[in-house]
Design a protein around this motif. Structure first.
Motif, PDB file in Angstrom:
ATOM      1  N   ILE A 100       0.858  -1.189   0.000  1.00 20.79           N
ATOM      2  CA  ILE A 100       0.000   0.000   0.000  1.00 20.79           C
ATOM      3  C   ILE A 100       0.893   1.238   0.000  1.00 20.79           C
ATOM      4  CG2 ILE A 100      -0.157   0.350   2.507  1.00 20.79           C
ATOM      5  CD1 ILE A 100      -3.235   0.730   2.072  1.00 20.79           C
ATOM      6  N   ASP A 101       0.395   2.344  -0.553  1.00 17.42           N
ATOM      7  CA  ASP A 101       1.082   3.635  -0.456  1.00 17.42           C
ATOM      8  C   ASP A 101       0.535   4.364   0.770  1.00 17.42           C
ATOM      9  OD1 ASP A 101       2.775   4.306  -3.036  1.00 17.42           O
ATOM     10  OD2 ASP A 101       0.968   3.290  -3.752  1.00 17.42           O
ATOM     11  N   GLU A 102       1.153   4.166   1.900  1.00 15.24           N
ATOM     12  CA  GLU A 102       0.724   4.856   3.120  1.00 15.24           C
ATOM     13  C   GLU A 102       1.895   5.684   3.622  1.00 15.24           C
ATOM     14  OE1 GLU A 102      -1.902   6.389   5.421  1.00 15.24           O
ATOM     15  OE2 GLU A 102      -2.489   4.743   4.082  1.00 15.24           O
ATOM     16  N   GLU A 103       1.958   6.938   3.148  1.00 16.00           N
ATOM     17  CA  GLU A 103       3.062   7.824   3.489  1.00 16.00           C
ATOM     18  C   GLU A 103       2.741   8.704   4.697  1.00 16.00           C
ATOM     19  OE1 GLU A 103       4.196  10.096   0.076  1.00 16.00           O
ATOM     20  OE2 GLU A 103       4.183   8.366  -1.270  1.00 16.00           O
ATOM     21  N   GLY A 104       1.466   8.750   5.103  1.00 19.28           N
ATOM     22  CA  GLY A 104       1.050   9.800   6.012  1.00 19.28           C
ATOM     23  C   GLY A 104       0.929  11.090   5.212  1.00 19.28           C
ATOM     24  N   GLY A 105       0.484  12.145   5.841  1.00 20.57           N
ATOM     25  CA  GLY A 105       0.404  13.419   5.135  1.00 20.57           C
ATOM     26  C   GLY A 105      -0.551  13.383   3.964  1.00 20.57           C
ATOM     27  N   ASP A 106      -0.096  13.896   2.826  1.00 21.89           N
ATOM     28  CA  ASP A 106      -0.981  14.081   1.680  1.00 21.89           C
ATOM     29  C   ASP A 106      -1.211  12.815   0.863  1.00 21.89           C
ATOM     30  OD1 ASP A 106      -1.121  16.693   2.456  1.00 21.89           O
ATOM     31  OD2 ASP A 106       0.296  17.440   0.970  1.00 21.89           O
ATOM     32  N   VAL A 107      -0.407  11.776   1.082  1.00 14.21           N
ATOM     33  CA  VAL A 107      -0.597  10.507   0.360  1.00 14.21           C
ATOM     34  C   VAL A 107      -0.983   9.435   1.362  1.00 14.21           C
ATOM     35  CG1 VAL A 107       0.461   8.739  -1.091  1.00 14.21           C
ATOM     36  CG2 VAL A 107       0.992  11.152  -1.476  1.00 14.21           C
ATOM     37  N   THR A 108      -2.259   9.129   1.385  1.00 16.04           N
ATOM     38  CA  THR A 108      -2.781   8.132   2.315  1.00 16.04           C
ATOM     39  C   THR A 108      -3.835   7.289   1.622  1.00 16.04           C
ATOM     40  OG1 THR A 108      -3.927   7.803   4.438  1.00 16.04           O
ATOM     41  CG2 THR A 108      -4.482   9.798   3.209  1.00 16.04           C
ATOM     42  N   ARG A 109      -3.832   6.011   1.917  1.00 19.08           N
ATOM     43  CA  ARG A 109      -4.880   5.121   1.422  1.00 19.08           C
ATOM     44  C   ARG A 109      -5.810   4.723   2.561  1.00 19.08           C
ATOM     45  NH1 ARG A 109      -3.017   7.368  -2.515  1.00 19.08           N
ATOM     46  NH2 ARG A 109      -1.563   6.370  -3.967  1.00 19.08           N
ATOM     47  N   LEU A 110      -5.239   4.417   3.729  1.00 20.02           N
ATOM     48  CA  LEU A 110      -6.089   4.072   4.873  1.00 20.02           C
ATOM     49  C   LEU A 110      -6.956   5.252   5.278  1.00 20.02           C
ATOM     50  CD1 LEU A 110      -3.746   1.959   7.203  1.00 20.02           C
ATOM     51  CD2 LEU A 110      -5.366   1.167   5.473  1.00 20.02           C
ATOM     52  N   GLY A 111      -6.443   6.469   5.103  1.00 19.87           N
ATOM     53  CA  GLY A 111      -7.186   7.662   5.491  1.00 19.87           C
ATOM     54  C   GLY A 111      -7.756   8.432   4.318  1.00 19.87           C
ATOM     55  N   HIS A 112      -7.982   7.755   3.199  1.00 22.21           N
ATOM     56  CA  HIS A 112      -8.387   8.485   1.993  1.00 22.21           C
ATOM     57  C   HIS A 112      -9.779   9.092   2.113  1.00 22.21           C
ATOM     58  CE1 HIS A 112     -11.307   5.801  -0.187  1.00 22.21           C
ATOM     59  NE2 HIS A 112     -10.911   5.002   0.764  1.00 22.21           N
ATOM     60  N   ARG A 113     -10.586   8.636   3.061  1.00 20.90           N
ATOM     61  CA  ARG A 113     -11.940   9.195   3.224  1.00 20.90           C
ATOM     62  C   ARG A 113     -11.959  10.417   4.150  1.00 20.90           C
ATOM     63  NH1 ARG A 113     -16.395   5.240   2.332  1.00 20.90           N
ATOM     64  NH2 ARG A 113     -15.506   3.537   1.118  1.00 20.90           N
ATOM     65  N   THR A 114     -10.917  10.570   4.980  1.00 22.39           N
ATOM     66  CA  THR A 114     -10.910  11.639   5.977  1.00 22.39           C
ATOM     67  C   THR A 114      -9.654  12.489   5.949  1.00 22.39           C
ATOM     68  OG1 THR A 114      -9.900  10.165   7.620  1.00 22.39           O
ATOM     69  CG2 THR A 114     -12.318  10.281   7.568  1.00 22.39           C
ATOM     70  N   GLY A 115      -8.576  11.965   5.379  1.00 23.54           N
ATOM     71  CA  GLY A 115      -7.258  12.551   5.535  1.00 23.54           C
ATOM     72  C   GLY A 115      -6.474  11.738   6.550  1.00 23.54           C
ATOM     73  N   SER A 116      -5.162  11.775   6.446  1.00 24.53           N
ATOM     74  CA  SER A 116      -4.321  10.969   7.327  1.00 24.53           C
ATOM     75  C   SER A 116      -4.309  11.509   8.751  1.00 24.53           C
ATOM     76  CB  SER A 116      -2.887  10.936   6.796  1.00 24.53           C
ATOM     77  OG  SER A 116      -2.040  10.225   7.690  1.00 24.53           O
ATOM     78  N   ALA A 117      -4.201  10.581   9.681  1.00 25.44           N
ATOM     79  CA  ALA A 117      -4.074  10.953  11.095  1.00 25.44           C
ATOM     80  C   ALA A 117      -2.675  11.450  11.430  1.00 25.44           C
ATOM     81  CB  ALA A 117      -4.411   9.753  11.979  1.00 25.44           C
ATOM     82  N   TYR A 118      -1.765  11.373  10.469  1.00 23.37           N
ATOM     83  CA  TYR A 118      -0.372  11.751  10.719  1.00 23.37           C
ATOM     84  C   TYR A 118       0.078  12.817   9.715  1.00 23.37           C
ATOM     85  CZ  TYR A 118      -0.767   7.181  12.918  1.00 23.37           C
ATOM     86  OH  TYR A 118      -1.198   6.115  13.662  1.00 23.37           O
ATOM     87  N   PRO A 119       0.951  13.715  10.140  1.00 22.11           N
ATOM     88  CA  PRO A 119       1.511  14.663   9.170  1.00 22.11           C
ATOM     89  C   PRO A 119       2.482  13.928   8.258  1.00 22.11           C
ATOM     90  CG  PRO A 119       2.655  14.875  11.255  1.00 22.11           C
ATOM     91  CD  PRO A 119       1.536  13.895  11.479  1.00 22.11           C
ATOM     92  N   GLY A 120       2.735  14.498   7.099  1.00 23.68           N
ATOM     93  CA  GLY A 120       3.664  13.886   6.163  1.00 23.68           C
ATOM     94  C   GLY A 120       5.091  14.328   6.397  1.00 23.68           C
TER      95      GLY A 120
END
Length: 485
Positions: free
Chosen positions: A70-90
């Protein structure tokens, strides 16, 4: 012509496929039984943590050693948080915070989230040195513009992510940070001497190797002195020479998505791009996001054919399959307590440390919040952003800067102050002009959530730089302005 079953299986062992939807189709599991290395999950595959955990269990039922990426970078590129935005800064916020241990903790939390839902390969961190301020594809995904700083945080990110058994994949080798075009859409060129590449772009990759990173992703970028007329993904000088021999990397070389124009366009098709990448030294091939059974079979057939017509040696294919198997064996998830629940408190703490606040919010109580519509890269996708989820009483409206007048905004605001929120506001003449006009006769605050610049409009009361637009960044900005519920 029928494909040899043994060659087909060997070819499949080098491929990362994908599929649409919240459940795996029958063919996705059947390919795993036939030897497919694994699948990459995208936003369309993600509903909630419980659903993702069931999906990954479904894939493991087909084969236990499957790679689930998965592409889970935090910040502006998130898949787990794609509905709300990431819980972490990038990365840009983490680099600005300047605390490698904080970076390690954030990436350990991301790794724990992934492990909890059964994902064992994260196509992160991005370790490009963002030396081109107008870079359209890296920007806030980078830890910064200084090679030493990026290298320091790269090592911390790799260590944190892999502490829970999730394999990290540093990207995009040999460095995508100096480009002003997007390799999803074309083949960017970085025309610099190798001496500059070694001092500017390679230190973070060397740090990743030193930290024990299990995978490194190649970039679909052209560096003429190194790669000739093609991308690094097709270059033996880049992959076998520079990455393997000079930097000493012994893990799996993963390609960026072969469907991207920088790869498929350069080779003529995705199957041909797969052969070129393997011949250059890549081990695990990301086909892309839009994948079906027919495409996977076409890629496998092309790889098998290439071993018989001289384009690809059987030994190179066997070596790639072996390295991919080693990656799968190393990516052994450890039990975690969290049931896929992000550590939002840690994310907000990190976002606060990575934020910069200039001026005062004394005159900005109960404002009209004006969010400028901004585009998004293919890597990011359309993810919600802005202060709205965190506002206690303030009203937020969305406007297109080029289609809006200062008078219409001030009429809507009435006597209220105005807080403008945007991403790369400085790069839009219409947005800059609007802000400057609004600041003439009332208190104005600006929240910049993209890659920052030196632009500071006259008369603005407060200027906030978040270094990203994640949910955590938004929360930190709303708190700093006294607007948070």
């Amino acid at each position: 012509m029928a494909i040899d079953p043994g060659l087909r299986r060997l070819a499949l062992r080098t491929l990362l496929a994908a599929f649409p939807g919240a459940e795996a189709p029958q063919w996705a599991g059947d390919l795993l039984l036939d030897g497919l290395a694994g699948h990459t999950l995208f936003g369309a595959n993600v509903v909630d943590p419980g659903q993702v955990a069931r999906l990954t269990a479904q894939l493991r039922d087909a084969r236990a050693d499957v790679l689930i990426a998965i592409d889970e970078e935090g910040g502006d590129v998130t898949r787990l948080g794609h509905r709300t935005g990431s819980a972490y800064p990038g990365n840009a916020a983490l680099g600005a915070a300047g605390d490698p241990d904080l970076t390690r903790r954030v990436y350990a939390a991301i790794g724990a989230d992934l492990a909890a839902v059964g994902i064992n390969l994260d196509l992160a961190p991005t370790v490009d040195v963002n030396t081109a301020a107008e870079n359209p594809i890296i920007g806030t995904r980078s830890f910064g513009a200084d090679p030493s700083l990026v290298a320091l945080h790269t090592a911390a990110a790799v260590t944190g992510l892999q502490s829970g058994g999730v394999a990290a994949c540093a990207k995009h080798f040999p460095g995508h940070g100096a480009t002003v075009s997007d390799s999803h859409l074309e083949l960017p060129t970085v025309d610099v001497p190798l001496s500059l590449l070694r001092t500017r772009d390679l230190p973070p990759f060397a740090a990743a190797v030193e930290a024990g990173v299990r995978a490194i992703m190649s970039a679909h970028i052209r560096v003429p002195e190194l790669t000739g007329t093609g991308p690094a993904t097709f270059s033996r000088a880049a992959l076998a020479g520079l990455l393997r021999d000079e930097l000493g990397f012994r893990g799996a070389i993963v390609t960026d998505a072969l469907e991207m124009r920088g790869a498929a366009g350069a080779a003529g098709s995705i199957p041909r791009a797969a052969v070129a990448a393997l011949a250059a030294g890549a081990d695990l091939l990301c086909i892309g996001a839009v994948v079906d059974l027919e495409l996977v079979e076409a890629v496998a057939a092309e790889i098998a054919a290439a071993t018989t017509d001289g384009r690809l040696s059987l030994a190179r294919l066997e070596d790639a399959a072996a390295r991919t198997a080693e990656l799968a064996a190393a990516a052994t998830l450890r039990p975690v307590d969290a049931a896929g629940r992000p550590d939002f408190a840690l994310g907000v703490e990190a976002a606060r440390q990575g934020m910069r606040f200039e001026g005062s919010d004394d005159e900005l109580r109960d404002p009209l919040v004006v969010r400028f519509v901004a585009g998004y890269s293919i890597a990011e996708g359309k993810v919600p952003w802005g202060l709205a989820p965190h506002l206690a009483n303030a009203e937020e409206i969305e406007v297109v800067a080029a289609e809006t007048t200062a008078e219409s905004i001030t009429e809507r605001a009435g006597d209220r102050p105005i807080v403008v929120v945007g991403r790369r506001i400085h790069s839009s003449p219409a947005a800059r002009t609007l802000v400057e006009k609004l600041a003439i006769d009332r208190p104005i605050g600006v929240v910049e959530m993209g890659w920052p610049s030196s632009w500071r409009p006259a008369g603005v009361q407060a200027f906030v730089v978040t270094h990203g637009a994640s949910l955590a960044n938004s929360r930190a900005a709303a708190e700093a302005l006294g607007l948070a519920r």
